[in-house]
Design an enzyme around this catalytic site. Structure first.
Site, PDB file in Angstrom:
ATOM      1  CE  LYS A  36      -3.948   1.907   2.647  1.00  0.00           C
ATOM      2  NZ  LYS A  36      -4.722   1.758   3.899  1.00  0.00           N
TER       3      LYS A  36
ATOM      4  CB  SER B 285      -7.991   3.931   2.941  1.00  0.00           C
ATOM      5  OG  SER B 285      -7.119   3.222   3.809  1.00  0.00           O
TER       6      SER B 285
ATOM      7  CB  SER C   3      -8.150   0.943   5.697  1.00  0.00           C
ATOM      8  OG  SER C   3      -8.904   2.130   5.720  1.00  0.00           O
TER       9      SER C   3
HETATM   10  N1  GLN Z   1     -12.846   4.232   6.505  1.00  0.00           N
HETATM   11  C1  GLN Z   1     -12.215   4.638   7.727  1.00  0.00           C
HETATM   12  C2  GLN Z   1     -11.850   6.095   7.648  1.00  0.00           C
HETATM   13  O1  GLN Z   1     -12.182   6.686   6.686  1.00  0.00           O
HETATM   14  C3  GLN Z   1     -11.040   3.778   7.993  1.00  0.00           C
HETATM   15  C4  GLN Z   1      -9.775   4.281   7.422  1.00  0.00           C
HETATM   16  C5  GLN Z   1      -8.611   3.399   7.693  1.00  0.00           C
HETATM   17  O2  GLN Z   1      -8.714   2.342   8.308  1.00  0.00           O
HETATM   18  N2  GLN Z   1      -7.470   3.865   7.266  1.00  0.00           N
HETATM   19  O3  GLN Z   1     -11.272   6.651   8.521  1.00  0.00           O
END
Ligand code: GLN
Length: 505
Positions: free
Chosen positions: A81, A156, A180
């Site tokens: 990532k 994400s 994410s």
């Molecule tokens: N969707 C969550 C957010 O927008 C989780 C993000 C993540 O785990 N990086 O914060």
């Protein structure tokens, strides 16, 4: 032959490499070919490192030929990532503000991957600074779900999940601050694990919310996740929150689980993480999985975690507060983008304002504003202080629940993959995707998502397993058992049911 190399699990590929049936160069080339063929449709990668990957592969092949003792995963390619820094390879965290930045060092987990000889195929797409549930907040265009190209791959870490789901990589690294790793795994029919907080080094991760962030594996099988987790995990003196203890035996737990016997294991179903807001097909697959666990000898009990209802609200105060402070370093002076004001004097402050104004996307700005507001003198106690108290209550809910059950379970996400664009203009609807994953981050406990079947819309559903901190082995035992039972019902992996992607030639 080369198609086979991209379809098999990382463990199976590792066996072939060890047996000398294939070389790492062949395996790496097969994945690079697959990337070239499907990327126009999927867009899982922001950067592909063909040459570096093939050079690593050739080096591993040469060392193997000399009879050197190698890591079990040596020669198996991996995707990383783009929030993880990689020496000499562009790293953007999905943001324009880091466009053109080339890190001078490797994250600890990247060092470990390199030391073990895994060719790094490239960097995967993500929501900007890991803020989002759909990868639509990437400044470089969205990623498409391999099951249906009109749908989101989760976020994400949608790039890592889509790369693994589309057979572009057998292994990938994700990061999970609120879901994410797990939510993208759920909506793409892959496996994703958020390890115990502090068990995988955060050194070299571009921080979103430091008290919540954790890197972990994204794979197609539970055993593959265990293998990768063991490789990247363990103590790192360069991360002050790193746990100074060895990991439990994760691979052993996955192998034990795969035998399918869960006698004596108590599985707690979290009352608050089902029902209203969950798609009918998601709940149906969840309950079928529970029956399978029961048939394997597990004792299934219902447990209540009353404060989970407030997890999302607490998270959206704590996360923006930490993010607003972590993102203060992107000022146009140190990394990547630098924008001078179009008129007037070029002072440091005005360069910072112009750079941040142009370099950050809407979601990032929204959270910086929320975070600085929540931390401001007059509101600190009312917002940030209250959220921290809720966090403690959630930790206590977990402690009470784990007194009644060895693992806790829920659907990973309330719905299957939604359409691209569907929730983009509605931040609250986007935030709701993480209702079931966020509690684990607030408490620091580990969680795993594995595919539980297809909903009525023909899209994958995720089953989440949670364990107490430092008991990540339980995730693998229960996850591998359920995976074996489900694949027995389906006659193979769920991903085999995904439609073939139209391949560019
Ligand atoms: N969707 C969550 C957010 O927008 C989780 C993000 C993540 O785990 N990086 O914060």
């Amino acid at each position: 032959m080369s198609a086979d190399l991209t379809r098999i699990s990382a463990a199976a590929l590792a066996d072939k490499l060890q047996a000398g049936e294939v070389s790492s160069v062949e395996a790496t080339r097969a994945h690079l070919d697959r990337i070239a063929a499907v990327e126009p449709a999927v867009h899982a990668f922001l950067h592909v490192s063909d040459e570096d990957a093939l050079a690593t592969a050739a080096d591993v092949d040469a060392r193997r030929a000399h009879g050197e003792q190698l890591h079990p995963l040596a020669g198996v390619p991996i995707a990383v990532k783009d929030v993880v820094v990689t020496k000499g390879v562009p790293t953007t965290a999905g943001s324009k503000i880091l466009e053109g930045w080339v890190p001078p060092y490797d994250a600890t987990l990247v060092e470990r991957i390199k030391a073990a000889g895994l060719p790094i195929l490239g960097k995967t797409n993500m929501d900007e600074f890991a803020m989002g549930s759909s990868t639509e907040h990437s400044a470089y265009g969205n990623t498409h779900n391999p099951w249906d190209l009109d749908r989101i791959p989760g976020g994400s870490g949608g790039g890592s999940a889509a790369a693994v789901g589309a057979y572009e990589a057998p292994l990938a690294i994700g990061t999970d601050t609120g879901g994410s790793i797990r939510q993208p795994a759920a909506v793409t029919g892959t496996v994703g694990v958020k390890p115990t907080y502090g068990s995988v080094s955060r050194y070299g991760l571009i921080a979103l919310a430091s008290s919540l962030d954790q890197a972990g594996p994204v794979t197609r099988t539970v055993l593959d996740s265990a293998l990768l987790h063991e490789l990247i995990g363990g103590h790192d003196p360069r991360d002050s929150t790193s746990i100074a203890e060895p990991l439990p035996d994760l691979v052993g737990a996955a192998r034990l689980g795969a035998l399918g016997d869960l006698s004596g294991v108590r599985v707690g179903v979290i009352t608050e993480l089902q029902g209203e807001g969950y798609q009918a097909g998601v709940l149906a697959r969840f309950h079928e999985s529970l029956e399978l666990l029961q048939r394997a000898g597990a004792e299934v009990v219902e447990v209540s975690c009353p404060h989970f209802t407030y997890a999302l609200a607490a998270y959206y105060l704590i996360l923006p507060a930490e993010a607003s402070s972590n993102l203060a370093k992107f000022d146009g002076m140190r990394f990547g983008l630098r924008v001078e004001p179009s008129e007037g004097p070029v002072t440091a402050e005005r360069v910072m304002a112009a750079t941040r104004g142009q370099g950050f996307g809407d979601e990032v700005k929204r959270r910086i504003i929320l975070g600085t507001y929540a931390l401001s003198a007059g509101y600190y106690d009312a917002y940030y202080g209250s959220a921290q108290k809720v966090r403690t209550l959630i930790q206590r809910d977990f402690a009470a629940a784990f007194a009644q059950a060895d693992v806790l379970v829920s659907p990973t996400a309330p719905t299957t993959a939604f359409k691209l664009g569907e929730k983009l203009d509605d931040p609250l609807a986007m935030y709701l995707n993480d209702v079931a994953t966020i509690p684990a981050n607030l408490a620091g406990v580990p969680g795993l998502s594995l595919p539980a079947g297809l909903s009525d819309d023909g899209l994958p559903v995720g089953f989440q397993v949670l364990a107490p901190a430092k008991a990540d082995d339980r995730l693998y035992r229960v996850g591998a058992a359920l995976e074996a039972l489900l694949e027995n019902e389906w006659g193979g992996p769920l991903l085999a049911k995904a439609p073939e992607l139209e391949v560019a030639r």
